[in-house]
Design an enzyme around this catalytic site. Structure first.
Site, PDB file in Angstrom:
ATOM      1  N   CYS A  99       0.858  -1.180   0.000  1.00 35.08           N
ATOM      2  CA  CYS A  99       0.000   0.000   0.000  1.00 35.08           C
ATOM      3  C   CYS A  99       0.898   1.235   0.000  1.00 35.08           C
ATOM      4  O   CYS A  99       1.894   1.267   0.726  1.00 35.08           O
ATOM      5  CB  CYS A  99      -0.870  -0.015   1.257  1.00 35.08           C
ATOM      6  N   GLU A 130      -8.669  -0.641  -2.640  1.00 31.67           N
ATOM      7  CA  GLU A 130      -8.977   0.793  -2.720  1.00 31.67           C
ATOM      8  C   GLU A 130     -10.361   1.104  -2.150  1.00 31.67           C
ATOM      9  O   GLU A 130     -10.550   2.126  -1.493  1.00 31.67           O
ATOM     10  CB  GLU A 130      -8.851   1.290  -4.163  1.00 31.67           C
ATOM     11  N   HIS A 169     -10.118   1.467   1.471  1.00 29.26           N
ATOM     12  CA  HIS A 169      -9.613   2.783   1.888  1.00 29.26           C
ATOM     13  C   HIS A 169     -10.760   3.775   2.083  1.00 29.26           C
ATOM     14  O   HIS A 169     -10.760   4.562   3.033  1.00 29.26           O
ATOM     15  CB  HIS A 169      -8.671   3.356   0.829  1.00 29.26           C
TER      16      HIS A 169
HETATM   17 ZN    ZN Z   1      -3.557   1.277   0.016  1.00 34.30          ZN
END
Ligand code: ZN
Length: 179
Positions: free
Chosen positions: A91, A134, A137
């Site tokens: 990441c 993603e 996130h």
């Molecule tokens: Zn990430």
């Protein structure tokens, strides 16, 4: 377009939930362009709004080998496979850290593009891994949350030893961004 500073683990914005995008305007399109540029400069395959301190539900992705890339706005999972994949995951908010992370092998997401038009994206393998990482996130979830207990312990040990800051300082994409 400008490179955006990438937030490193420990920044509270990475634990917040991003908000739905309602304005599909030039500002959004510029943001998506800058995120794509930032992601490439940092040699990442995906980048979510939170990671550049913007709490908007969008992420960029790229498969350089296939010359495919894109931006998903307000993404939602439509379907994931029961089949899973195992492999190392990293990441941009955890520079230098890679750990085995289990993910569904395939995913289908419904989203909007930067103009507000509906789109569907199906990913398998690496792309599925990127898309799910993603989307996490945008919900304040990080890949370390998925790790096996011993790997998570090792990750936290290395983080607490200051490895992320060291790694970030050594990479041009993380320092000296033009304003
Ligand atoms: Zn990430």
């Amino acid at each position: 377009m400008a490179l955006l500073p990438i937030r490193i683990f420990g920044d509270p914005v990475l634990r917040e939930r991003a908000r739905q995008v309602t304005d599909f305007d030039d500002q959004l399109r510029q943001l998506a362009e800058s995120m794509l540029e930032t992601m490439r400069a940092a040699e990442g395959l995906g980048l979510a709004g939170n990671q550049v301190g913007v709490l908007k539900r969008l992420f960029t992705w790229e498969l350089p080998d296939e010359e495919r890339h894109g931006a998903l706005v307000n993404p939602e999972v439509v379907e994931t496979s029961e089949d899973v994949q195992h492999g190392d995951e990293g990441c941009l908010s955890f520079p230098g850290l890679f750990f085995p992370t289990e993910r569904p092998l395939r995913v289908r997401m419904a989203a909007r593009d930067v103009f507000g038009d509906e789109l569907t994206l199906e990913g398998e393998g690496t792309l599925a891994r990127i898309m799910l990482h993603e989307l996490d996130h945008l919900n304040g979830i990080l890949f370390i949350d998925h790790l096996a207990r011993h790997d998570r312990k090792e990750a936290m040990r290395r983080i607490n030893a200051g490895e992320l800051e060291e790694e970030a300082a050594a990479r041009p994409a993380y320092v000296g961004h033009p304003a």
